[in-house]
Motif scaffolding. Structure first.
Motif, PDB file in Angstrom:
ATOM      1  N   UNK A 126       1.010  -1.086   0.005  1.00 32.81           N
ATOM      2  CA  UNK A 126       0.012   0.028   0.044  1.00 32.81           C
ATOM      3  C   UNK A 126       0.936   1.179   0.255  1.00 32.81           C
ATOM      4  N   UNK A 127       1.906   1.239   0.736  1.00 39.97           N
ATOM      5  CA  UNK A 127       2.797   2.617   1.022  1.00 39.97           C
ATOM      6  C   UNK A 127       3.358   2.759  -0.428  1.00 39.97           C
ATOM      7  N   UNK A 132       3.793   6.326  -5.243  1.00 42.41           N
ATOM      8  CA  UNK A 132       3.705   6.481  -6.722  1.00 42.41           C
ATOM      9  C   UNK A 132       2.588   7.279  -7.177  1.00 42.41           C
ATOM     10  N   UNK A 133       1.302   7.202  -6.377  1.00 43.23           N
ATOM     11  CA  UNK A 133       0.394   8.131  -6.754  1.00 43.23           C
ATOM     12  C   UNK A 133       0.631   9.487  -6.598  1.00 43.23           C
ATOM     13  N   UNK A 134       1.208   9.886  -5.321  1.00 50.02           N
ATOM     14  CA  UNK A 134       1.868  11.181  -5.115  1.00 50.02           C
ATOM     15  C   UNK A 134       2.878  11.585  -6.054  1.00 50.02           C
ATOM     16  N   UNK A 190      -2.184  11.875   5.257  1.00 47.57           N
ATOM     17  CA  UNK A 190      -3.336  11.051   5.249  1.00 47.57           C
ATOM     18  C   UNK A 190      -3.040   9.756   6.200  1.00 47.57           C
ATOM     19  N   UNK A 191      -3.753   8.831   5.937  1.00 52.08           N
ATOM     20  CA  UNK A 191      -3.568   7.493   6.541  1.00 52.08           C
ATOM     21  C   UNK A 191      -2.600   6.813   5.634  1.00 52.08           C
ATOM     22  N   UNK A 192      -1.571   6.596   5.810  1.00 53.24           N
ATOM     23  CA  UNK A 192      -0.566   6.048   4.772  1.00 53.24           C
ATOM     24  C   UNK A 192      -0.920   4.407   4.780  1.00 53.24           C
ATOM     25  N   UNK A 193      -1.517   3.843   5.883  1.00 52.94           N
ATOM     26  CA  UNK A 193      -1.798   2.409   5.754  1.00 52.94           C
ATOM     27  C   UNK A 193      -2.763   1.851   5.117  1.00 52.94           C
ATOM     28  N   UNK A 194      -3.508   2.966   4.379  1.00 51.49           N
ATOM     29  CA  UNK A 194      -4.744   2.819   3.325  1.00 51.49           C
ATOM     30  C   UNK A 194      -4.156   3.417   1.981  1.00 51.49           C
ATOM     31  N   UNK A 202      -7.680  13.838   3.380  1.00 44.63           N
ATOM     32  CA  UNK A 202      -6.113  14.133   3.578  1.00 44.63           C
ATOM     33  C   UNK A 202      -6.395  15.332   4.512  1.00 44.63           C
ATOM     34  N   UNK A 203      -5.308  15.908   5.257  1.00 42.23           N
ATOM     35  CA  UNK A 203      -5.457  17.165   6.043  1.00 42.23           C
ATOM     36  C   UNK A 203      -4.151  17.758   6.155  1.00 42.23           C
TER      37      UNK A 203
END
Length: 213
Positions: A126-127, A132-134, A190-194, A202-203
């Motif tokens: 997931x990480x 890669x998305x970011x 955000x929650x990097x486990x998901x 995100x915040x």
């Protein structure tokens, strides 16, 4: 000598029978091309580039030659980096030998040269996919100016889906790309486990400065 600013000693080359794929990572931090001998090393480079504490890193810039009891060899670290507070860090590949000689050699060289030796960290699962998305938005064309950045950080002062908050910012079609860029720089988190998706909450992170510029 600032090894993390040197050019590589030589470029990796392809040859018949080579199993790994030669590739590269273009650092968003410095704009430098970091040569990689495998996709695994390239993924590790992405993680280093994401780390806000790393201000510069290169690969293939140093080799440590050793000789012991008639045997000899060469150890080449994966990366040499400099941290924001000026420390030199060497990231080591997993040792190829079970005797531990390579690890001892690198640590001895590090003690003498003032390097901090760390094992190579490779994001997975997931990480990896989220980074890669970011990373698609890490280039300067997505970097917001001070006004846009401030607006987005205020919008995301409370968690909300990335795409929803970007559209609500009133900054137009480019707002989503700007928001993704702030995720890459760590100013939004955000929650990097998901899995990190356009619909993921995100915040503004604690590291972000939301005040007037």
């Amino acid at each position: 000598m600032p090894l993390e600013e040197r050019q590589p000693l030589s470029a990796p080359r392809a040859y018949q029978g080579r199993r790994s794929i030669l590739t590269k990572w273009v650092s968003a931090t410095t704009g430098q091309v970091v040569l990689c001998t495998s996709t695994v090393q390239m993924t590790a480079a992405m993680l280093l580039d994401f780390d806000a504490n790393i201000v510069c890193f290169r690969s293939g810039v140093v080799q440590v030659h050793w000789e012991l009891k008639g045997k000899h060899g060469t150890v080449e670290p994966a990366f040499v980096a400099r941290t924001r507070d000026g420390r030199r860090v060497v990231f080591a590949h997993p040792p190829r030998d079970k005797s531990g000689v390579e690890e001892r050699v690198l640590r001895q060289a590090g003690d003498e040269a003032g390097w901090e030796i760390r094992p190579l960290q490779v994001p997975q699962g997931v990480l990896q996919s989220s980074l890669e998305s970011a990373a698609h938005f890490n280039c300067p064309e997505f970097a917001p100016d001070d006004h846009v950045r401030r607006v987005l950080l205020e919008v995301f002062n409370l968690p909300q889906p990335l795409q929803v908050g970007a559209l609500a910012s009133g900054l137009g079609l480019k707002a989503t790309g700007y928001a993704w860029h702030l995720v890459w720089t760590g100013e939004l988190t955000g929650d990097w486990t998901k899995p990190l998706l356009p619909t993921s909450p995100v915040w503004a992170s604690q590291a972000a400065d939301i005040g007037e510029t």
